[in-house]
Design a protein around this motif. Structure first.
Motif, PDB file in Angstrom:
ATOM      1  N   UNK A  46       9.883  48.757  21.816  1.00  0.00           N
ATOM      2  CA  UNK A  46      10.791  49.665  21.090  1.00  0.00           C
ATOM      3  C   UNK A  46      12.225  49.180  21.195  1.00  0.00           C
ATOM      4  N   UNK A  47      12.581  48.695  22.388  1.00  0.00           N
ATOM      5  CA  UNK A  47      13.967  48.270  22.639  1.00  0.00           C
ATOM      6  C   UNK A  47      14.413  47.226  21.613  1.00  0.00           C
ATOM      7  N   UNK A  48      13.578  46.210  21.426  1.00  0.00           N
ATOM      8  CA  UNK A  48      13.943  45.123  20.532  1.00  0.00           C
ATOM      9  C   UNK A  48      14.034  45.584  19.083  1.00  0.00           C
ATOM     10  N   UNK A  49      13.040  46.332  18.624  1.00  0.00           N
ATOM     11  CA  UNK A  49      13.009  46.733  17.214  1.00  0.00           C
ATOM     12  C   UNK A  49      14.065  47.793  16.897  1.00  0.00           C
ATOM     13  N   UNK A  50      14.375  48.637  17.870  1.00  0.00           N
ATOM     14  CA  UNK A  50      15.463  49.605  17.661  1.00  0.00           C
ATOM     15  C   UNK A  50      16.799  48.883  17.576  1.00  0.00           C
ATOM     16  N   UNK A  51      16.963  47.805  18.356  1.00  0.00           N
ATOM     17  CA  UNK A  51      18.202  47.020  18.275  1.00  0.00           C
ATOM     18  C   UNK A  51      18.347  46.364  16.906  1.00  0.00           C
ATOM     19  N   UNK A  52      17.223  45.902  16.328  1.00  0.00           N
ATOM     20  CA  UNK A  52      17.279  45.296  14.997  1.00  0.00           C
ATOM     21  C   UNK A  52      17.827  46.267  13.956  1.00  0.00           C
ATOM     22  N   UNK A  53      17.600  47.549  14.154  1.00  0.00           N
ATOM     23  CA  UNK A  53      18.102  48.562  13.227  1.00  0.00           C
ATOM     24  C   UNK A  53      19.499  49.040  13.613  1.00  0.00           C
ATOM     25  N   UNK A  54      19.755  49.162  14.929  1.00  0.00           N
ATOM     26  CA  UNK A  54      21.015  49.745  15.402  1.00  0.00           C
ATOM     27  C   UNK A  54      22.219  48.842  15.128  1.00  0.00           C
ATOM     28  N   UNK A  55      22.074  47.556  15.372  1.00  0.00           N
ATOM     29  CA  UNK A  55      23.221  46.646  15.256  1.00  0.00           C
ATOM     30  C   UNK A  55      23.759  46.573  13.822  1.00  0.00           C
ATOM     31  N   UNK A  56      22.926  46.265  12.803  1.00  0.00           N
ATOM     32  CA  UNK A  56      23.482  46.197  11.441  1.00  0.00           C
ATOM     33  C   UNK A  56      23.989  47.545  10.932  1.00  0.00           C
ATOM     34  N   UNK A  57      23.342  48.658  11.329  1.00  0.00           N
ATOM     35  CA  UNK A  57      23.837  49.970  10.908  1.00  0.00           C
ATOM     36  C   UNK A  57      25.205  50.255  11.520  1.00  0.00           C
ATOM     37  N   UNK A  58      25.386  49.865  12.799  1.00  0.00           N
ATOM     38  CA  UNK A  58      26.681  50.063  13.448  1.00  0.00           C
ATOM     39  C   UNK A  58      27.766  49.214  12.787  1.00  0.00           C
ATOM     40  N   UNK A  59      27.407  48.003  12.361  1.00  0.00           N
ATOM     41  CA  UNK A  59      28.384  47.150  11.665  1.00  0.00           C
ATOM     42  C   UNK A  59      28.735  47.722  10.291  1.00  0.00           C
ATOM     43  N   UNK A  60      27.727  48.265   9.618  1.00  0.00           N
ATOM     44  CA  UNK A  60      27.945  48.772   8.262  1.00  0.00           C
ATOM     45  C   UNK A  60      28.735  50.073   8.267  1.00  0.00           C
ATOM     46  N   UNK A  75      -2.966  48.747  15.602  1.00  0.00           N
ATOM     47  CA  UNK A  75      -2.272  49.650  14.679  1.00  0.00           C
ATOM     48  C   UNK A  75      -1.060  50.289  15.336  1.00  0.00           C
ATOM     49  N   UNK A  76      -0.995  50.292  16.670  1.00  0.00           N
ATOM     50  CA  UNK A  76       0.154  50.892  17.364  1.00  0.00           C
ATOM     51  C   UNK A  76       1.429  50.083  17.178  1.00  0.00           C
ATOM     52  N   UNK A  77       1.298  48.849  16.643  1.00  0.00           N
ATOM     53  CA  UNK A  77       2.480  48.036  16.341  1.00  0.00           C
ATOM     54  C   UNK A  77       3.055  48.362  14.960  1.00  0.00           C
ATOM     55  N   UNK A  78       2.347  49.137  14.155  1.00  0.00           N
ATOM     56  CA  UNK A  78       2.798  49.401  12.785  1.00  0.00           C
ATOM     57  C   UNK A  78       4.167  50.081  12.737  1.00  0.00           C
ATOM     58  N   UNK A  79       4.445  51.122  13.560  1.00  0.00           N
ATOM     59  CA  UNK A  79       5.803  51.709  13.538  1.00  0.00           C
ATOM     60  C   UNK A  79       6.887  50.685  13.884  1.00  0.00           C
ATOM     61  N   UNK A  80       6.588  49.773  14.839  1.00  0.00           N
ATOM     62  CA  UNK A  80       7.559  48.730  15.171  1.00  0.00           C
ATOM     63  C   UNK A  80       7.780  47.780  13.999  1.00  0.00           C
ATOM     64  N   UNK A  81       6.703  47.468  13.277  1.00  0.00           N
ATOM     65  CA  UNK A  81       6.846  46.593  12.104  1.00  0.00           C
ATOM     66  C   UNK A  81       7.675  47.276  11.020  1.00  0.00           C
ATOM     67  N   UNK A  82       7.551  48.613  10.930  1.00  0.00           N
ATOM     68  CA  UNK A  82       8.405  49.357  10.005  1.00  0.00           C
ATOM     69  C   UNK A  82       9.870  49.216  10.366  1.00  0.00           C
ATOM     70  N   UNK A  83      10.193  49.312  11.661  1.00  0.00           N
ATOM     71  CA  UNK A  83      11.581  49.094  12.104  1.00  0.00           C
ATOM     72  C   UNK A  83      12.026  47.667  11.811  1.00  0.00           C
ATOM     73  N   UNK A  84      11.092  46.710  11.962  1.00  0.00           N
ATOM     74  CA  UNK A  84      11.420  45.310  11.685  1.00  0.00           C
ATOM     75  C   UNK A  84      11.812  45.127  10.224  1.00  0.00           C
ATOM     76  N   UNK A  85      11.053  45.722   9.304  1.00  0.00           N
ATOM     77  CA  UNK A  85      11.348  45.589   7.869  1.00  0.00           C
ATOM     78  C   UNK A  85      12.722  46.181   7.545  1.00  0.00           C
ATOM     79  N   UNK A  92      18.754  45.659   6.558  1.00  0.00           N
ATOM     80  CA  UNK A  92      20.149  45.969   6.919  1.00  0.00           C
ATOM     81  C   UNK A  92      20.880  44.762   7.477  1.00  0.00           C
ATOM     82  N   UNK A  93      20.164  43.857   8.143  1.00  0.00           N
ATOM     83  CA  UNK A  93      20.803  42.636   8.644  1.00  0.00           C
ATOM     84  C   UNK A  93      21.274  41.779   7.474  1.00  0.00           C
ATOM     85  N   UNK A  94      20.452  41.649   6.439  1.00  0.00           N
ATOM     86  CA  UNK A  94      20.843  40.859   5.268  1.00  0.00           C
ATOM     87  C   UNK A  94      22.069  41.453   4.586  1.00  0.00           C
TER      88      UNK A  94
END
Length: 422
Positions: free
Chosen positions: A347-361, A402-412, A417-419
């Motif tokens: 969770x830590x890694x995938x939440x960071x993928x979402x948190x950092x670009x949102x904080x920049x934006x 299948x328990x990785x699916x929510x993390x993959x959603x955060x990845x997408x 948002x990173x782009x």
């Protein structure tokens, strides 16, 4: 190019300092919350609470990891945007990725730390907590007997003439259930609370079959109350007599008020086991299934041989089949547990993928509003989906992956948002 050389180094220092401050603060918050929720603060003497802190730390740190990563990313990168340092980088032709990747590396490392902390709690922390709470529960029993002279709870009653250290003089022990009414007295006695494997010695006689109401045989990992009685005089409906020497009796904590104080510490579900314990647990459950199947075969053969057809309508058969299904569910749960822990820890890694670009934006907004923009979708969608897929994996409806699916959603969403932030 000065920005290229200076900002990443300063950013790393700032990330680690804020991360460390948040980690310590939020971990301590979870420790205190755990103490209050379990009623430990009200039960334990204040002098005993510091002994719990080292054992509570791994569990509290594993809970706080994802929140710490999120808060750190939001605060640090919101400040970068508000101070226009990101704009300066982009004006110099330097990509925003230059300042984003340190947070991703930190979150990636934190994911492995989280996994290790969960396993450390299950293999070391909870047993340390059990030792401290068991010792305190033991002290509570002795203190109550010393001050009040007796303890009454549900079917059991204890009374003593005096207490000297750990020795109880003239203990009277009563089981008040009318069906198994029983009383005994001992010249001296001693009470111990702890895990059965540390209290139970094969060399000591046990009179579990002799004492009505004491057929309790604890599992090795189970927290129990052990009563050592010397020179016992006992009486019941069927008989009375004298047992010279030493008698050992084990009582489940559920039979006494201290159960609320120490319950859950010896809980042996797959989710509370260390990873290296899971294989042994699966073997135990398979052995139990084989044992019950043999029991069904023997009983069915006996009924057929003696013509007891009506015996097949007994509820015993349903209980035996339920025991097999329980073991099978436990095996399936144990098999998906490693996957669940890896998915939860990352969770830590995938939440960071979402948190950092949102904080920049959204950095021009307050950090609180940025944090709200991140936490809302997590609470409303991510965590509910996580529970849905976990339950589906438990029931065998979907594979464990299948328990990785929510993390993959955060990845997408994180990549999107990173782009936009580049």
């Amino acid at each position: 190019m000065d920005c290229f050389k200076i900002i990443p180094g300063r950013l790393l220092r700032q990330l680690f300092l804020i991360f460390f401050a948040f980690q310590v603060g939020i971990t301590l918050f979870f420790v205190i919350l755990a103490l209050f929720l379990q009623g430990v603060v009200q039960k334990l003497p204040l002098s005993e609470i510091p002994k719990l802190l080292p054992y509570l730390f791994p569990y509290s740190m594993s809970l706080s990891g994802q929140f710490v990563v999120m808060l750190t990313c939001v605060l640090v990168y919101s400040q970068l945007t508000a101070s226009r340092e990101i704009l300066a980088l982009q004006s110099s032709g330097i990509s925003s990725w230059r300042v984003m990747y340190p947070a991703f590396l930190l979150a990636f490392a934190m994911s492995f730390v989280n996994y290790w902390m969960i396993d450390l709690h299950n293999s070391w922390g909870k047993f340390g907590i059990g030792k401290v709470l068991a010792a305190s529960a033991e002290n509570i029993l002795y203190s109550t007997l010393k001050n009040d002279g007796m303890i009454q709870y549900r079917d059991y009653s204890f009374s003593v003439k005096s207490v000297e250290g750990r020795t109880l003089h003239n203990l009277t022990f009563t089981h008040r259930n009318p069906e198994v009414a029983f009383a005994c007295s001992a010249q001296t006695a001693m009470i111990q609370v702890g895990q059965a494997k540390y209290l139970k010695r094969e060399s000591e006689k046990q009179f579990e079959s002799n004492f009505p109401g004491f057929t309790y045989s604890p599992r090795p990992e189970e927290t129990v109350i052990k009563i050592t009685l010397d020179n016992v005089t006992h009486s019941s409906k069927e008989r009375r007599g004298i047992i010279p020497g030493r008698t050992i009796v084990f009582i489940s904590p559920e039979k006494l008020e201290v159960n609320r104080f120490i319950r859950g510490i010896s809980d042996e579900r797959p989710s509370t086991m260390s990873i290296d314990r899971l294989d042994g647990f699966v073997e135990e459950q398979n052995e139990r299934i084989h044992e019950v199947e043999n029991q069904i075969l023997v009983q069915a053969s006996r009924n057929l041989v003696f013509g007891k057809i009506d015996a097949f309508e007994s509820s015993v058969w349903q209980d035996l089949h339920q025991e097999i299904r329980r073991c099978q569910r436990s095996i399936e749960r144990a098999k998906i547990e490693p996957t669940r822990r890896w998915a939860t820890s990352f969770n830590c890694f995938f939440i960071a993928l979402l948190s950092v670009p949102l904080a920049l934006k959204k950095g021009k907004s307050s950090p609180l509003s940025v944090f709200s923009a991140i936490i809302a979708p997590l609470v409303l969608s991510y965590y509910p989906l996580q529970m849905i897929f976990l339950n589906a994996a438990k029931d065998g409806a979907l594979p464990a992956l299948c328990m990785w699916i929510p993390n993959l959603g955060l990845l997408v969403f994180g990549i999107v948002f990173i782009r936009r932030a580049l």
